[in-house]
Write an enzyme that holds these catalytic residues in place. Structure first.
Site, PDB file in Angstrom:
ATOM      1  N   GLU A   1      -2.900  -2.433  -5.851  1.00 40.94           N
ATOM      2  CA  GLU A   1      -3.552  -1.261  -6.231  1.00 40.94           C
ATOM      3  C   GLU A   1      -2.668  -0.180  -6.787  1.00 40.94           C
ATOM      4  O   GLU A   1      -2.836   0.162  -8.084  1.00 40.94           O
ATOM      5  CB  GLU A   1      -4.231  -0.822  -5.055  1.00 40.94           C
ATOM      6  CG  GLU A   1      -4.684   0.752  -5.243  1.00 40.94           C
ATOM      7  CD  GLU A   1      -5.378   1.141  -3.921  1.00 40.94           C
ATOM      8  OE1 GLU A   1      -5.766   0.411  -2.727  1.00 40.94           O
ATOM      9  OE2 GLU A   1      -5.450   2.380  -3.710  1.00 40.94           O
TER      10      GLU A   1
ATOM     11  N   GLY B   1       0.782  -1.217  -0.047  1.00 43.09           N
ATOM     12  CA  GLY B   1      -0.088  -0.217  -0.075  1.00 43.09           C
ATOM     13  C   GLY B   1       0.999   1.212   0.076  1.00 43.09           C
ATOM     14  O   GLY B   1       2.168   1.142  -0.402  1.00 43.09           O
ATOM     15  N   ILE B   2       0.167   2.433   0.363  1.00 41.94           N
ATOM     16  CA  ILE B   2       0.644   3.674   0.287  1.00 41.94           C
ATOM     17  C   ILE B   2       1.437   4.082   1.652  1.00 41.94           C
ATOM     18  O   ILE B   2       0.880   3.618   2.603  1.00 41.94           O
ATOM     19  CB  ILE B   2      -0.328   4.540  -0.208  1.00 41.94           C
ATOM     20  CG1 ILE B   2       0.392   6.179  -0.751  1.00 41.94           C
ATOM     21  CG2 ILE B   2      -1.513   4.918   1.062  1.00 41.94           C
ATOM     22  CD1 ILE B   2      -0.551   6.866  -1.521  1.00 41.94           C
ATOM     23  N   GLY B   3       2.417   4.526   1.720  1.00 45.82           N
ATOM     24  CA  GLY B   3       3.206   5.094   3.002  1.00 45.82           C
ATOM     25  C   GLY B   3       4.404   4.726   2.996  1.00 45.82           C
ATOM     26  O   GLY B   3       4.895   4.025   2.382  1.00 45.82           O
TER      27      GLY B   3
ATOM     28  N   GLY C   1      -7.884   1.552  -1.084  1.00 45.92           N
ATOM     29  CA  GLY C   1      -8.211   0.017  -1.263  1.00 45.92           C
ATOM     30  C   GLY C   1      -7.735  -0.681  -0.209  1.00 45.92           C
ATOM     31  O   GLY C   1      -7.498  -2.037  -0.140  1.00 45.92           O
TER      32      GLY C   1
ATOM     33  N   ILE D   1       5.998   2.548   5.237  1.00 43.44           N
ATOM     34  CA  ILE D   1       6.310   1.252   5.717  1.00 43.44           C
ATOM     35  C   ILE D   1       6.189   0.308   4.359  1.00 43.44           C
ATOM     36  O   ILE D   1       7.179  -0.682   4.326  1.00 43.44           O
ATOM     37  CB  ILE D   1       5.282   0.740   7.073  1.00 43.44           C
ATOM     38  CG1 ILE D   1       5.571   1.574   8.191  1.00 43.44           C
ATOM     39  CG2 ILE D   1       5.664  -0.904   7.098  1.00 43.44           C
ATOM     40  CD1 ILE D   1       4.589   1.387   9.060  1.00 43.44           C
TER      41      ILE D   1
HETATM   42  N1  COA Z   1      -2.152  10.004  16.384  1.00 41.26           N
HETATM   43  C1  COA Z   1      -1.658  11.355  16.113  1.00 41.26           C
HETATM   44  N2  COA Z   1      -1.096  11.529  15.100  1.00 41.26           N
HETATM   45  C2  COA Z   1      -0.563  10.362  14.324  1.00 41.26           C
HETATM   46  C3  COA Z   1      -1.015   9.018  14.641  1.00 41.26           C
HETATM   47  C4  COA Z   1      -1.761   8.895  15.857  1.00 41.26           C
HETATM   48  N3  COA Z   1      -2.171   7.835  16.110  1.00 41.26           N
HETATM   49  N4  COA Z   1      -0.224   8.078  13.700  1.00 41.26           N
HETATM   50  C5  COA Z   1       0.274   8.860  12.896  1.00 41.26           C
HETATM   51  N5  COA Z   1       0.291  10.392  13.405  1.00 41.26           N
HETATM   52  C6  COA Z   1       0.752  11.351  12.497  1.00 41.26           C
HETATM   53  C7  COA Z   1       2.124  11.299  12.156  1.00 41.26           C
HETATM   54  O1  COA Z   1       3.014  11.723  13.268  1.00 41.26           O
HETATM   55  C8  COA Z   1       2.529  12.164  10.864  1.00 41.26           C
HETATM   56  O2  COA Z   1       2.311  13.343  11.323  1.00 41.26           O
HETATM   57  P1  COA Z   1       3.563  14.557  10.593  1.00 41.26           P
HETATM   58  O3  COA Z   1       2.817  14.401   8.961  1.00 41.26           O
HETATM   59  O4  COA Z   1       3.089  15.624  11.134  1.00 41.26           O
HETATM   60  O5  COA Z   1       4.796  13.906  10.804  1.00 41.26           O
HETATM   61  C9  COA Z   1       0.950  11.801  10.269  1.00 41.26           C
HETATM   62  O6  COA Z   1       0.267  11.527  11.222  1.00 41.26           O
HETATM   63  C10 COA Z   1       1.082  10.696   8.935  1.00 41.26           C
HETATM   64  O7  COA Z   1       1.817   9.524   9.543  1.00 41.26           O
HETATM   65  P2  COA Z   1       2.672   8.767   8.666  1.00 41.26           P
HETATM   66  O8  COA Z   1       2.867   7.484   9.559  1.00 41.26           O
HETATM   67  O9  COA Z   1       4.059   9.251   8.340  1.00 41.26           O
HETATM   68  O10 COA Z   1       1.996   8.461   7.479  1.00 41.26           O
HETATM   69  P3  COA Z   1       2.326   7.814   6.088  1.00 41.26           P
HETATM   70  O11 COA Z   1       2.472   8.527   4.855  1.00 41.26           O
HETATM   71  O12 COA Z   1       3.163   6.398   6.284  1.00 41.26           O
HETATM   72  O13 COA Z   1       0.874   7.045   5.492  1.00 41.26           O
HETATM   73  C11 COA Z   1      -1.305   6.207   5.918  1.00 41.26           C
HETATM   74  C12 COA Z   1       0.103   6.185   6.562  1.00 41.26           C
HETATM   75  C13 COA Z   1      -1.936   5.339   6.929  1.00 41.26           C
HETATM   76  C14 COA Z   1      -1.922   7.702   6.104  1.00 41.26           C
HETATM   77  C15 COA Z   1      -1.603   5.819   4.743  1.00 41.26           C
HETATM   78  O14 COA Z   1      -1.073   4.720   4.615  1.00 41.26           O
HETATM   79  C16 COA Z   1      -2.904   5.835   4.344  1.00 41.26           C
HETATM   80  O15 COA Z   1      -3.592   6.895   3.995  1.00 41.26           O
HETATM   81  N6  COA Z   1      -3.601   4.512   4.366  1.00 41.26           N
HETATM   82  C17 COA Z   1      -4.978   4.307   3.946  1.00 41.26           C
HETATM   83  C18 COA Z   1      -5.185   3.679   2.762  1.00 41.26           C
HETATM   84  C19 COA Z   1      -4.543   2.732   2.079  1.00 41.26           C
HETATM   85  O16 COA Z   1      -3.868   2.228   2.806  1.00 41.26           O
HETATM   86  N7  COA Z   1      -4.786   2.289   0.923  1.00 41.26           N
HETATM   87  C20 COA Z   1      -4.439   1.082   0.380  1.00 41.26           C
HETATM   88  C21 COA Z   1      -3.233   1.053  -0.401  1.00 41.26           C
HETATM   89  S1  COA Z   1      -2.923   2.177  -1.589  1.00 41.26           S
END
Ligand code: COA
Length: 443
Positions: free
Chosen positions: A240, A217-219, A338, A221
């Site tokens: 996706e 997925g996106i992000g 997704g 990790i």
């Molecule tokens: N409470 C408060 N803030 C939180 C938090 C929590 N539990 N968890 C993360 N954050 C904050 C982080 O500190 C970060 O803040 P910053 O931008 O100020 O540094 C922000 O939220 C984003 O977190 P991060 O872990 O860096 O995000 P990422 O870019 O790795 O994306 C998701 C993670 C979950 C947001 C992203 O994967 C997503 O949108 N997923 C849903 C859709 C998906 O998975 N689709 C399927 C595949 S394409």
């Protein structure tokens, strides 16, 4: 007619193309790296003659005036399947709203909703070949469905777009107009994995066997994992989103697709977002099959892959196993995309697994992401009934089929040590798992 002549007849300037939009109409747009940059940039210039125009977007990547500028209020309203940074910024001003969706149904649901109609579709494409065929290039998530439903189709031709194969071809005779806008593609940089990402990557790699088909997925990790899969054999891709890390796996000979049960030998996906190296890799690559999001993300299609492993990321997980990946409390952050589609689909596959990976803390270690209950207002992305495997840098928690008591025990083991006692105390105080629950009982 000669395709070149047809192309010439359909060619407009950007202002001419945007002039075809009228007040109270709806514009559907291509998403992410396929977004029509020239048309979306031009739109703000037409503010004074346009009122109440609804623009449907998904993961916009650049900062467009029609979204960002306060003076656009009343002229443009944005409906969005997946927030990016500009939408988060502008959300408090009330000009953008999230469309809840599962990606494989995103376009279908929107088009079937009462009163919805898409007047104009704006997409992107490669220049036509000598027969007049163009490729829709970097996204098929919603594009073809919106295009087929629209009264007017305008494609922005960019010679920097890769010519991807699969269900991407469109003939010049099928579109109403083209505009030319040759700009570099949006790149999502790949950062080297941090220490905690490496720990998570290592745990997840341990769950992916030779011959598996994977979705990442996106992000940060999911991209970090690829470094830990370099010794696997015969992996396949059914995803996706195509990511930059997948190119490393392919070039290392790890991805062959030989064991795949769907599109054997092909890497299948609905859109791509990454570095220029990824876009170059996708160009005229017979090993890559782009398919519409309604197909790639249909859980029943995903589930037909053998040993399908889906890896996605989240923001919070609670002790029931509810996963929030799209909001921080009530503040909407991104979207479901997704995630639920692929998480469910992977579990339908023989030998498959749905993985949600997240760092155990956020905000510089000050908050735990493993929580007794989701924050007030948090949006549930994966319900407790659908959850499978959760991974943090501290290990793996297998939740599927287990009781809330057993889930709580497993999640506390992978929470950050600084928060384990307080999570347990709060779970007991709330009665989610009463203090009197018998030790050693529950599976
Ligand atoms: N409470 C408060 N803030 C939180 C938090 C929590 N539990 N968890 C993360 N954050 C904050 C982080 O500190 C970060 O803040 P910053 O931008 O100020 O540094 C922000 O939220 C984003 O977190 P991060 O872990 O860096 O995000 P990422 O870019 O790795 O994306 C998701 C993670 C979950 C947001 C992203 O994967 C997503 O949108 N997923 C849903 C859709 C998906 O998975 N689709 C399927 C595949 S394409």
């Amino acid at each position: 007619m000669d395709p070149k002549e047809l192309y010439r007849q359909k060619l407009l300037s950007l202002p001419e193309a945007v002039a075809l939009v009228h007040s109270h109409q709806t514009i559907g747009t291509a998403m992410a790296a396929a977004e029509p940059h020239g048309l979306l940039t031009e739109l703000a210039q037409h503010r004074d003659r346009l009122e109440d125009v609804s623009v449907w977007v998904c993961l916009p990547l650049r900062l467009y005036d029609f979204i960002l500028k306060p003076e656009m209020s009343g002229h443009f309203f944005v409906e969005n399947w997946f927030y990016g940074a500009p939408d988060r910024e502008v959300h408090p001003q009330g000009r953008v709203s999230y469309i809840p969706n599962n990606l494989h149904q995103a376009a279908t649901d929107k088009l079937h909703a009462t009163g919805n109609h898409v007047n104009v579709f704006w997409g992107t494409a490669t220049p036509p070949d000598k027969r007049g065929y163009m490729s829709l290039s970097l996204s098929l998530v919603i594009e073809r469905q919106l295009m087929e439903a629209a009264d007017l189709v305008v494609l922005e031709v960019n010679e920097q777009m890769p010519l991807t194969l699969g269900d991407t071809q469109i003939h010049i005779s099928e579109v109403d107009h083209v505009v030319e806008h040759h700009v570099p593609l949006f790149e999502l940089p790949s950062a080297p994995p941090s220490e905690w990402e490496q720990a998570i990557g290592g745990h997840i790699a341990g769950l992916i066997e030779d011959g598996s088909t994977i979705q990442l997925g996106i992000g940060g990790i999911p991209n970090a994992i690829t470094a830990f899969l370099m010794d696997r054999r015969d992996l396949g891709i059914h995803t996706e989103m195509f990511t930059s890390g997948m190119v490393d796996l392919y070039e290392a000979g790890v991805i062959t697709g030989r064991k795949k049960t769907m599109w054997r030998g092909k890497m299948v996906g609905a859109f791509a977002l990454g570095t220029q190296r990824l876009y170059d890799f996708l160009d005229k690559n017979l090993a890559v099959e782009m398919q519409q999001g309604r197909i790639t993300n249909d859980p029943y299609v995903i589930g037909q892959n053998y040993k399908m492993v889906s890896v996605n990321t989240a923001l919070q997980v609670d002790c029931y196993g509810q996963v929030c990946s799209q909001s921080i409390g009530p503040r909407h952050f991104s979207g479901t995309g997704g995630q639920l589609d692929t998480h469910r689909g992977a579990q339908m596959s023989p030998g498959g697994r749905g993985i949600i990976a997240l760092r155990s803390t956020a905000k510089n270690g000050t908050v735990s992401t493993i929580v007794p209950m989701l924050a007030q207002g948090a949006e549930v992305t994966v319900p407790s009934q659908d959850v499978d495997t959760i991974v943090t840098e501290f290990g793996v928690a297998e939740l599927k089929g287990r009781s809330v008591k057993a889930r709580t025990d497993a999640l506390i083991k992978i929470a950050h040590p600084d928060f384990r006692d307080s999570i347990r105390a709060e779970v007991e105080r709330l009665g989610i798992v009463p203090r009197l629950a018998v030790q050693g009982w529950g599976s």
